[in-house]
Design a protein around this motif. Structure first.
Motif, PDB file in Angstrom:
ATOM      1  N   LEU A   1       0.842  -1.204   0.000  1.00  0.00           N
ATOM      2  CA  LEU A   1       0.000   0.000   0.000  1.00  0.00           C
ATOM      3  C   LEU A   1       0.876   1.253   0.000  1.00  0.00           C
ATOM      4  CD1 LEU A   1      -3.049  -0.003   0.096  1.00  0.00           C
ATOM      5  CD2 LEU A   1      -2.928   0.164   2.591  1.00  0.00           C
ATOM      6  N   ALA A   2       1.910   1.213   0.808  1.00  0.00           N
ATOM      7  CA  ALA A   2       2.839   2.354   0.890  1.00  0.00           C
ATOM      8  C   ALA A   2       4.268   1.821   0.773  1.00  0.00           C
ATOM      9  CB  ALA A   2       2.651   3.095   2.209  1.00  0.00           C
ATOM     10  N   PRO A   3       4.690   1.485  -0.433  1.00  0.00           N
ATOM     11  CA  PRO A   3       6.037   0.908  -0.576  1.00  0.00           C
ATOM     12  C   PRO A   3       7.114   1.967  -0.324  1.00  0.00           C
ATOM     13  CG  PRO A   3       5.055   1.269  -2.740  1.00  0.00           C
ATOM     14  CD  PRO A   3       4.008   1.647  -1.716  1.00  0.00           C
ATOM     15  N   ASP A   4       8.239   1.527   0.245  1.00  0.00           N
ATOM     16  CA  ASP A   4       9.357   2.455   0.483  1.00  0.00           C
ATOM     17  C   ASP A   4      10.361   2.449  -0.668  1.00  0.00           C
ATOM     18  OD1 ASP A   4       9.778  -0.209   1.370  1.00  0.00           O
ATOM     19  OD2 ASP A   4      11.474   0.383   2.593  1.00  0.00           O
ATOM     20  N   GLY A   5      10.238   1.456  -1.566  1.00  0.00           N
ATOM     21  CA  GLY A   5      11.204   1.331  -2.660  1.00  0.00           C
ATOM     22  C   GLY A   5      11.309   2.562  -3.551  1.00  0.00           C
TER      23      GLY A   5
ATOM     24  N   THR B   1      14.918  -5.874  11.616  1.00  0.00           N
ATOM     25  CA  THR B   1      14.235  -6.877  10.798  1.00  0.00           C
ATOM     26  C   THR B   1      13.017  -6.324  10.073  1.00  0.00           C
ATOM     27  OG1 THR B   1      12.916  -7.454  12.723  1.00  0.00           O
ATOM     28  CG2 THR B   1      14.900  -8.802  12.291  1.00  0.00           C
ATOM     29  N   TYR B   2      12.484  -5.191  10.526  1.00  0.00           N
ATOM     30  CA  TYR B   2      11.172  -4.776  10.031  1.00  0.00           C
ATOM     31  C   TYR B   2      11.063  -3.302   9.662  1.00  0.00           C
ATOM     32  CZ  TYR B   2       6.084  -4.234   9.892  1.00  0.00           C
ATOM     33  OH  TYR B   2       4.804  -3.947   9.497  1.00  0.00           O
ATOM     34  N   ARG B   3      11.724  -2.432  10.439  1.00  0.00           N
ATOM     35  CA  ARG B   3      11.557  -0.991  10.204  1.00  0.00           C
ATOM     36  C   ARG B   3      12.108  -0.571   8.849  1.00  0.00           C
ATOM     37  NH1 ARG B   3      13.880   0.885  15.787  1.00  0.00           N
ATOM     38  NH2 ARG B   3      12.236   0.057  17.100  1.00  0.00           N
ATOM     39  N   LEU B   4      11.530   0.493   8.297  1.00  0.00           N
ATOM     40  CA  LEU B   4      11.975   0.968   6.990  1.00  0.00           C
ATOM     41  C   LEU B   4      13.411   1.481   7.054  1.00  0.00           C
ATOM     42  CD1 LEU B   4       8.807   2.832   5.625  1.00  0.00           C
ATOM     43  CD2 LEU B   4       9.325   0.383   5.720  1.00  0.00           C
ATOM     44  N   ASP B   5      13.780   2.061   8.188  1.00  0.00           N
ATOM     45  CA  ASP B   5      15.142   2.565   8.384  1.00  0.00           C
ATOM     46  C   ASP B   5      15.965   1.433   8.987  1.00  0.00           C
ATOM     47  OD1 ASP B   5      17.288   4.193   8.574  1.00  0.00           O
ATOM     48  OD2 ASP B   5      16.431   5.578  10.043  1.00  0.00           O
ATOM     49  N   ALA B   6      16.283   0.435   8.165  1.00  0.00           N
ATOM     50  CA  ALA B   6      16.812  -0.833   8.685  1.00  0.00           C
ATOM     51  C   ALA B   6      18.335  -0.891   8.763  1.00  0.00           C
ATOM     52  CB  ALA B   6      16.308  -1.983   7.803  1.00  0.00           C
ATOM     53  N   PHE B   7      19.013   0.151   8.318  1.00  0.00           N
ATOM     54  CA  PHE B   7      20.483   0.110   8.256  1.00  0.00           C
ATOM     55  C   PHE B   7      21.113   1.143   9.182  1.00  0.00           C
ATOM     56  CE2 PHE B   7      19.092  -2.032   4.514  1.00  0.00           C
ATOM     57  CZ  PHE B   7      20.015  -3.051   4.336  1.00  0.00           C
ATOM     58  N   ALA B   8      22.335   0.820   9.636  1.00  0.00           N
ATOM     59  CA  ALA B   8      23.092   1.764  10.454  1.00  0.00           C
ATOM     60  C   ALA B   8      24.567   1.649  10.102  1.00  0.00           C
ATOM     61  CB  ALA B   8      22.875   1.481  11.934  1.00  0.00           C
TER      62      ALA B   8
ATOM     63  N   VAL C   1      25.412   2.819   0.287  1.00  0.00           N
ATOM     64  CA  VAL C   1      24.084   2.212   0.435  1.00  0.00           C
ATOM     65  C   VAL C   1      23.127   3.339   0.820  1.00  0.00           C
ATOM     66  CG1 VAL C   1      22.695   0.697   1.913  1.00  0.00           C
ATOM     67  CG2 VAL C   1      24.897  -0.094   1.023  1.00  0.00           C
ATOM     68  N   VAL C   2      22.015   3.426   0.105  1.00  0.00           N
ATOM     69  CA  VAL C   2      21.049   4.497   0.353  1.00  0.00           C
ATOM     70  C   VAL C   2      19.728   3.862   0.766  1.00  0.00           C
ATOM     71  CG1 VAL C   2      19.871   6.494  -0.644  1.00  0.00           C
ATOM     72  CG2 VAL C   2      22.194   5.918  -1.404  1.00  0.00           C
ATOM     73  N   CYS C   3      19.280   4.166   1.976  1.00  0.00           N
ATOM     74  CA  CYS C   3      18.026   3.599   2.476  1.00  0.00           C
ATOM     75  C   CYS C   3      17.401   4.585   3.461  1.00  0.00           C
ATOM     76  CB  CYS C   3      18.293   2.257   3.168  1.00  0.00           C
ATOM     77  SG  CYS C   3      16.792   1.481   3.800  1.00  0.00           S
ATOM     78  N   ALA C   4      16.103   4.804   3.326  1.00  0.00           N
ATOM     79  CA  ALA C   4      15.349   5.669   4.243  1.00  0.00           C
ATOM     80  C   ALA C   4      15.984   7.052   4.384  1.00  0.00           C
ATOM     81  CB  ALA C   4      15.209   4.985   5.610  1.00  0.00           C
ATOM     82  N   GLY C   5      16.419   7.606   3.274  1.00  0.00           N
ATOM     83  CA  GLY C   5      16.958   8.963   3.270  1.00  0.00           C
ATOM     84  C   GLY C   5      18.353   9.083   3.846  1.00  0.00           C
ATOM     85  N   THR C   6      19.000   7.958   4.132  1.00  0.00           N
ATOM     86  CA  THR C   6      20.325   7.980   4.759  1.00  0.00           C
ATOM     87  C   THR C   6      21.345   7.326   3.824  1.00  0.00           C
ATOM     88  OG1 THR C   6      19.198   7.789   6.880  1.00  0.00           O
ATOM     89  CG2 THR C   6      21.564   7.374   6.882  1.00  0.00           C
TER      90      THR C   6
END
Ligand code: SIN
Length: 339
Positions: free
Chosen positions: A131-135, A173-180, A156-161
Protein backbone atom coordinates in the motif's frame (compact mmCIF):
# COMPACT_ATOMS: atom_id res chain seq x y z
CA UNK A 1 22.02 26.50 -21.16
CA UNK A 2 24.60 26.63 -24.01
CA UNK A 3 24.13 24.47 -27.12
CA UNK A 4 27.09 22.20 -26.31
CA UNK A 5 25.66 21.56 -22.82
CA UNK A 6 22.20 20.88 -24.24
CA UNK A 7 23.50 18.15 -26.52
CA UNK A 8 25.62 16.52 -23.79
CA UNK A 9 24.30 13.04 -23.00
CA UNK A 10 24.57 11.93 -19.37
CA UNK A 11 23.32 8.48 -18.47
CA UNK A 12 22.76 6.86 -15.11
CA UNK A 13 22.51 3.08 -15.11
CA UNK A 14 20.17 1.20 -12.76
CA UNK A 15 21.08 -2.47 -12.34
CA UNK A 16 18.38 -4.76 -10.90
CA UNK A 17 19.14 -7.82 -8.79
CA UNK A 18 15.76 -8.55 -7.11
CA UNK A 19 14.97 -8.28 -3.40
CA UNK A 20 11.91 -7.06 -1.54
CA UNK A 21 12.09 -3.84 -3.52
CA UNK A 22 11.09 -6.01 -6.50
CA UNK A 23 8.78 -8.20 -4.40
CA UNK A 24 5.09 -8.89 -4.95
CA UNK A 25 2.43 -10.04 -2.46
CA UNK A 26 -1.10 -11.28 -3.16
CA UNK A 27 -2.61 -8.31 -1.33
CA UNK A 28 -1.48 -4.70 -0.92
CA UNK A 29 -1.86 -4.93 2.86
CA UNK A 30 0.66 -7.77 3.13
CA UNK A 31 4.17 -6.52 3.91
CA UNK A 32 5.54 -9.95 4.83
CA UNK A 33 4.00 -12.75 2.76
CA UNK A 34 5.50 -11.72 -0.56
CA UNK A 35 7.91 -13.24 -3.03
CA UNK A 36 11.12 -11.23 -3.48
CA UNK A 37 12.55 -10.58 -6.93
CA UNK A 38 9.43 -10.55 -9.12
CA UNK A 39 9.17 -7.03 -10.58
CA UNK A 40 11.64 -6.06 -13.32
CA UNK A 41 13.99 -3.14 -12.75
CA UNK A 42 12.51 -1.18 -15.68
CA UNK A 43 9.11 -1.33 -13.93
CA UNK A 44 10.67 -0.15 -10.67
CA UNK A 45 11.69 3.03 -12.47
CA UNK A 46 8.18 3.78 -13.75
CA UNK A 47 7.13 7.22 -12.55
CA UNK A 48 10.55 7.97 -11.03
CA UNK A 49 11.87 11.03 -12.76
CA UNK A 50 15.51 11.34 -13.71
CA UNK A 51 17.46 14.41 -12.60
CA UNK A 52 17.54 17.16 -15.21
CA UNK A 53 19.79 16.32 -18.18
CA UNK A 54 20.14 12.67 -17.14
CA UNK A 55 18.71 9.62 -18.92
CA UNK A 56 18.09 6.45 -16.92
CA UNK A 57 19.15 3.08 -18.37
CA UNK A 58 17.71 -0.07 -16.75
CA UNK A 59 19.47 -3.42 -16.86
CA UNK A 60 18.39 -6.64 -15.14
CA UNK A 61 21.48 -8.46 -13.84
CA UNK A 62 19.68 -10.98 -11.61
CA UNK A 63 16.27 -11.53 -10.05
CA UNK A 64 16.63 -13.19 -6.66
CA UNK A 65 16.01 -13.03 -2.94
CA UNK A 66 19.35 -11.75 -1.67
CA UNK A 67 19.52 -14.44 1.00
CA UNK A 68 20.49 -16.63 -1.97
CA UNK A 69 23.17 -14.26 -3.27
CA UNK A 70 25.95 -16.14 -5.05
CA UNK A 71 29.53 -15.50 -6.14
CA UNK A 72 28.30 -15.87 -9.70
CA UNK A 73 25.90 -12.93 -9.35
CA UNK A 74 28.60 -10.87 -7.59
CA UNK A 75 30.90 -11.60 -10.49
CA UNK A 76 28.29 -10.51 -13.08
CA UNK A 77 27.44 -7.42 -11.04
CA UNK A 78 31.09 -6.38 -10.76
CA UNK A 79 31.51 -6.92 -14.50
CA UNK A 80 28.48 -4.77 -15.36
CA UNK A 81 29.60 -2.04 -12.94
CA UNK A 82 33.06 -2.08 -14.49
CA UNK A 83 31.61 -2.00 -18.00
CA UNK A 84 29.31 0.93 -17.32
CA UNK A 85 31.89 2.87 -15.27
CA UNK A 86 34.15 2.83 -18.30
CA UNK A 87 31.48 4.40 -20.53
CA UNK A 88 32.32 8.13 -20.59
CA UNK A 89 28.74 9.48 -20.58
CA UNK A 90 27.70 7.29 -17.62
CA UNK A 91 27.86 9.42 -14.49
CA UNK A 92 26.95 6.76 -11.97
CA UNK A 93 25.30 3.44 -11.18
CA UNK A 94 22.40 2.48 -8.92
CA UNK A 95 21.84 -1.15 -7.89
CA UNK A 96 18.49 -2.35 -6.58
CA UNK A 97 19.09 -5.20 -4.12
CA UNK A 98 17.51 -7.16 -1.29
CA UNK A 99 18.28 -5.88 2.20
CA UNK A 100 19.42 -9.20 3.67
CA UNK A 101 22.90 -9.39 2.12
CA UNK A 102 23.09 -5.82 0.88
CA UNK A 103 26.07 -4.98 3.09
CA UNK A 104 28.01 -7.97 1.74
CA UNK A 105 27.46 -7.04 -1.91
CA UNK A 106 28.29 -3.41 -1.15
CA UNK A 107 31.52 -4.38 0.62
CA UNK A 108 32.50 -6.79 -2.16
CA UNK A 109 31.97 -4.11 -4.82
CA UNK A 110 33.80 -1.55 -2.68
CA UNK A 111 36.72 -3.97 -2.46
CA UNK A 112 37.08 -4.67 -6.18
CA UNK A 113 35.80 -1.62 -8.10
CA UNK A 114 37.75 1.56 -8.73
CA UNK A 115 36.20 4.36 -6.68
CA UNK A 116 36.04 7.03 -9.39
CA UNK A 117 32.34 6.75 -10.25
CA UNK A 118 29.56 6.43 -7.68
CA UNK A 119 27.77 3.10 -7.17
CA UNK A 120 24.73 3.52 -4.91
CA UNK A 121 22.95 0.37 -3.73
CA UNK A 122 19.38 0.67 -2.62
CA UNK A 123 16.59 -1.57 -1.37
CA UNK A 124 13.21 -1.66 0.35
CA UNK A 125 11.69 -3.23 3.43
CA UNK A 126 8.23 -3.41 1.86
CA UNK A 127 7.40 -5.13 -1.43
CA UNK A 128 6.61 -3.17 -4.57
CA UNK A 129 2.97 -4.26 -4.23
CA UNK A 130 2.56 -2.69 -0.75
CA UNK A 131 0.00 0.00 0.00
CA UNK A 132 2.84 2.35 0.89
CA UNK A 133 6.04 0.91 -0.58
CA UNK A 134 9.36 2.46 0.48
CA UNK A 135 11.20 1.33 -2.66
CA UNK A 136 10.30 4.23 -5.00
CA UNK A 137 11.61 6.91 -2.60
CA UNK A 138 14.76 4.87 -1.92
CA UNK A 139 15.38 4.53 -5.67
CA UNK A 140 14.85 8.28 -6.15
CA UNK A 141 17.30 9.00 -3.32
CA UNK A 142 19.91 6.57 -4.70
CA UNK A 143 19.60 8.19 -8.12
CA UNK A 144 20.13 11.58 -6.48
CA UNK A 145 23.29 10.26 -4.78
CA UNK A 146 24.69 8.69 -7.97
CA UNK A 147 23.95 11.87 -9.94
CA UNK A 148 25.60 14.19 -7.40
CA UNK A 149 28.65 15.98 -8.78
CA UNK A 150 31.80 14.64 -7.15
CA UNK A 151 30.13 11.53 -5.72
CA UNK A 152 32.31 8.41 -5.80
CA UNK A 153 32.74 4.98 -4.29
CA UNK A 154 30.19 2.42 -3.14
CA UNK A 155 27.38 3.58 -0.88
CA UNK A 156 24.08 2.21 0.44
CA UNK A 157 21.05 4.50 0.35
CA UNK A 158 18.03 3.60 2.48
CA UNK A 159 15.35 5.67 4.24
CA UNK A 160 16.96 8.96 3.27
CA UNK A 161 20.33 7.98 4.76
CA UNK A 162 23.60 7.37 2.93
CA UNK A 163 25.97 4.78 4.38
CA UNK A 164 29.46 3.81 3.29
CA UNK A 165 29.93 0.20 2.14
CA UNK A 166 32.56 -0.31 4.85
CA UNK A 167 30.40 0.61 7.83
CA UNK A 168 26.86 -0.28 6.81
CA UNK A 169 24.99 -3.11 8.52
CA UNK A 170 21.37 -4.21 8.47
CA UNK A 171 20.27 -3.71 12.07
CA UNK A 172 16.51 -4.09 12.00
CA UNK A 173 14.24 -6.88 10.80
CA UNK A 174 11.17 -4.78 10.03
CA UNK A 175 11.56 -0.99 10.20
CA UNK A 176 11.98 0.97 6.99
CA UNK A 177 15.14 2.56 8.38
CA UNK A 178 16.81 -0.83 8.68
CA UNK A 179 20.48 0.11 8.26
CA UNK A 180 23.09 1.76 10.45
CA UNK A 181 26.75 2.69 10.18
CA UNK A 182 27.78 1.98 13.78
CA UNK A 183 30.33 4.27 15.40
CA UNK A 184 31.23 5.85 12.06
CA UNK A 185 27.73 7.21 11.59
CA UNK A 186 26.09 7.81 8.24
CA UNK A 187 27.90 9.42 5.36
CA UNK A 188 25.02 11.81 4.83
CA UNK A 189 21.35 12.26 4.06
CA UNK A 190 19.20 12.81 0.99
CA UNK A 191 16.62 15.54 1.47
CA UNK A 192 14.20 16.37 -1.36
CA UNK A 193 16.73 15.19 -3.94
CA UNK A 194 19.68 17.06 -2.40
CA UNK A 195 22.59 15.30 -0.73
CA UNK A 196 23.73 16.64 2.65
CA UNK A 197 27.08 15.01 3.26
CA UNK A 198 28.52 14.63 6.77
CA UNK A 199 31.86 13.14 5.74
CA UNK A 200 33.86 12.35 2.62
CA UNK A 201 32.75 9.88 -0.05
CA UNK A 202 34.28 6.40 0.33
CA UNK A 203 37.45 6.06 -1.69
CA UNK A 204 40.05 3.52 -2.71
CA UNK A 205 42.28 4.64 0.14
CA UNK A 206 39.84 3.73 2.90
CA UNK A 207 41.51 1.39 5.33
CA UNK A 208 39.75 -1.95 5.42
CA UNK A 209 41.78 -4.84 6.71
CA UNK A 210 42.41 -7.42 4.05
CA UNK A 211 41.32 -5.59 0.93
CA UNK A 212 43.53 -2.49 1.21
CA UNK A 213 46.47 -4.65 0.07
CA UNK A 214 44.72 -5.86 -3.07
CA UNK A 215 46.41 -4.39 -6.10
CA UNK A 216 44.50 -3.20 -9.15
CA UNK A 217 45.57 -6.17 -11.28
CA UNK A 218 44.09 -8.66 -8.84
CA UNK A 219 40.88 -6.63 -8.56
CA UNK A 220 40.57 -6.63 -12.33
CA UNK A 221 41.17 -10.35 -12.41
CA UNK A 222 38.45 -10.96 -9.82
CA UNK A 223 36.10 -8.98 -12.06
CA UNK A 224 37.12 -10.16 -15.49
CA UNK A 225 37.91 -13.84 -15.05
CA UNK A 226 36.04 -16.85 -13.82
CA UNK A 227 37.77 -16.95 -10.46
CA UNK A 228 37.66 -19.69 -7.89
CA UNK A 229 36.52 -18.35 -4.56
CA UNK A 230 38.58 -19.68 -1.66
CA UNK A 231 36.27 -21.27 0.88
CA UNK A 232 36.11 -19.26 4.11
CA UNK A 233 33.67 -20.24 6.86
CA UNK A 234 32.38 -18.21 9.81
CA UNK A 235 32.42 -19.84 13.24
CA UNK A 236 30.57 -18.16 16.11
CA UNK A 237 32.11 -18.19 19.60
CA UNK A 238 29.37 -18.45 22.24
CA UNK A 239 28.58 -19.84 25.66
CA UNK A 240 29.05 -23.60 25.75
CA UNK A 241 30.89 -23.63 22.41
CA UNK A 242 32.86 -26.65 21.24
CA UNK A 243 35.46 -26.97 18.51
CA UNK A 244 33.36 -29.67 16.81
CA UNK A 245 32.36 -27.63 13.76
CA UNK A 246 35.93 -26.59 13.05
CA UNK A 247 37.19 -30.14 13.52
CA UNK A 248 34.44 -31.49 11.21
CA UNK A 249 35.31 -28.91 8.55
CA UNK A 250 38.95 -29.95 8.76
CA UNK A 251 38.11 -33.66 8.63
CA UNK A 252 35.47 -33.62 5.91
CA UNK A 253 35.62 -30.20 4.20
CA UNK A 254 37.50 -31.51 1.19
CA UNK A 255 34.62 -33.89 0.40
CA UNK A 256 32.08 -31.03 0.19
CA UNK A 257 31.11 -29.52 -3.15
CA UNK A 258 32.37 -26.16 -1.82
CA UNK A 259 35.89 -27.61 -1.61
CA UNK A 260 38.41 -27.56 1.21
CA UNK A 261 38.31 -24.79 3.77
CA UNK A 262 41.13 -22.25 3.37
CA UNK A 263 40.14 -19.72 5.98
CA UNK A 264 38.06 -19.28 9.13
CA UNK A 265 36.50 -16.12 10.50
CA UNK A 266 36.02 -16.50 14.23
CA UNK A 267 33.04 -14.35 15.20
CA UNK A 268 34.46 -13.45 18.58
CA UNK A 269 32.88 -12.11 21.75
CA UNK A 270 33.47 -8.50 22.84
CA UNK A 271 36.97 -7.26 22.10
CA UNK A 272 37.86 -10.38 20.09
CA UNK A 273 37.86 -13.03 22.83
CA UNK A 274 37.17 -16.70 22.05
CA UNK A 275 35.79 -19.68 23.91
CA UNK A 276 38.81 -21.82 24.82
CA UNK A 277 37.39 -24.79 22.85
CA UNK A 278 37.10 -22.65 19.69
CA UNK A 279 40.61 -21.33 20.30
CA UNK A 280 42.02 -24.84 20.62
CA UNK A 281 40.24 -26.10 17.46
CA UNK A 282 41.33 -22.99 15.55
CA UNK A 283 44.93 -23.69 16.60
CA UNK A 284 44.64 -27.21 15.17
CA UNK A 285 43.21 -25.79 11.93
CA UNK A 286 45.94 -23.14 11.73
CA UNK A 287 48.60 -25.82 12.18
CA UNK A 288 47.06 -27.53 9.14
CA UNK A 289 47.50 -24.35 7.05
CA UNK A 290 44.16 -22.56 7.55
CA UNK A 291 44.15 -18.75 7.74
CA UNK A 292 42.38 -17.43 10.85
CA UNK A 293 40.91 -13.97 11.52
CA UNK A 294 38.86 -12.67 14.43
CA UNK A 295 35.90 -10.34 13.93
CA UNK A 296 33.74 -9.16 16.80
CA UNK A 297 30.09 -10.18 17.21
CA UNK A 298 29.44 -6.69 18.62
CA UNK A 299 27.49 -4.41 16.30
CA UNK A 300 29.49 -1.34 17.31
CA UNK A 301 33.18 -0.79 17.96
CA UNK A 302 36.25 -2.52 16.62
CA UNK A 303 38.69 -5.03 18.11
CA UNK A 304 41.50 -3.21 19.88
CA UNK A 305 44.82 -5.13 19.98
CA UNK A 306 45.92 -6.41 23.41
CA UNK A 307 49.45 -7.43 22.52
CA UNK A 308 48.99 -11.13 23.33
CA UNK A 309 46.41 -11.91 20.63
CA UNK A 310 46.86 -15.26 18.93
CA UNK A 311 45.03 -14.42 15.70
CA UNK A 312 44.94 -11.21 13.65
CA UNK A 313 41.72 -9.23 13.89
CA UNK A 314 39.66 -7.92 10.99
CA UNK A 315 39.73 -4.32 12.21
CA UNK A 316 36.24 -2.93 12.38
CA UNK A 317 34.82 -5.37 9.82
CA UNK A 318 31.81 -7.45 10.78
CA UNK A 319 32.21 -11.24 10.45
CA UNK A 320 30.45 -11.35 7.04
CA UNK A 321 32.64 -8.56 5.65
CA UNK A 322 35.78 -10.05 7.23
CA UNK A 323 34.95 -13.22 5.32
CA UNK A 324 34.88 -11.35 2.01
CA UNK A 325 38.15 -9.59 2.88
CA UNK A 326 39.84 -12.90 3.69
CA UNK A 327 38.55 -14.54 0.49
CA UNK A 328 40.04 -11.69 -1.55
CA UNK A 329 43.25 -11.81 0.47
CA UNK A 330 43.58 -15.54 -0.23
CA UNK A 331 43.02 -14.87 -3.93
CA UNK A 332 45.87 -12.37 -3.70
CA UNK A 333 48.07 -15.02 -2.09
CA UNK A 334 47.33 -17.47 -4.91
CA UNK A 335 46.01 -15.37 -7.80
CA UNK A 336 43.30 -16.92 -9.97
CA UNK A 337 44.71 -18.61 -13.02
CA UNK A 338 41.66 -19.17 -15.23
CA UNK A 339 41.31 -16.85 -18.24
C1 SIN B 1 16.06 -9.92 0.14
O1 SIN B 1 17.05 -9.63 0.83
O2 SIN B 1 16.15 -10.15 -1.07
C2 SIN B 1 14.73 -10.06 0.78
C3 SIN B 1 14.55 -9.17 1.96
C4 SIN B 1 14.60 -7.72 1.63
O3 SIN B 1 14.93 -7.26 0.54
O4 SIN B 1 14.26 -6.95 2.57
Amino acid sequence: MMKSEQSEVRRLVVLGTGGTIAGRAASAGDNLGYTAGEVGVADLLAGIGAPSGVTLVAEQVAQLDSKDMSFDVWHQLAQRCMHWSNVPDVIGIVITHGTDTLEETAFFLHSVLPAEKPVALTCAMRPASALAPDGPQNVRDAIAVAATAGARGVTVVCAGTIHSAIDVQKVHTYRLDAFASGDAGPLGYVEEGAVRRLRDWPGALDANAGTAGLDAAIKLKVISTDVEWPRVEIIMSHAGATGAVIDALMAHGAEDAAGPVRGLILAATGNGTLHHAIEAAAARAHAAGIEIRRATRCVNGRILPRGDDTWPDAGGLSPVKARIALMLELMLASPPVSA
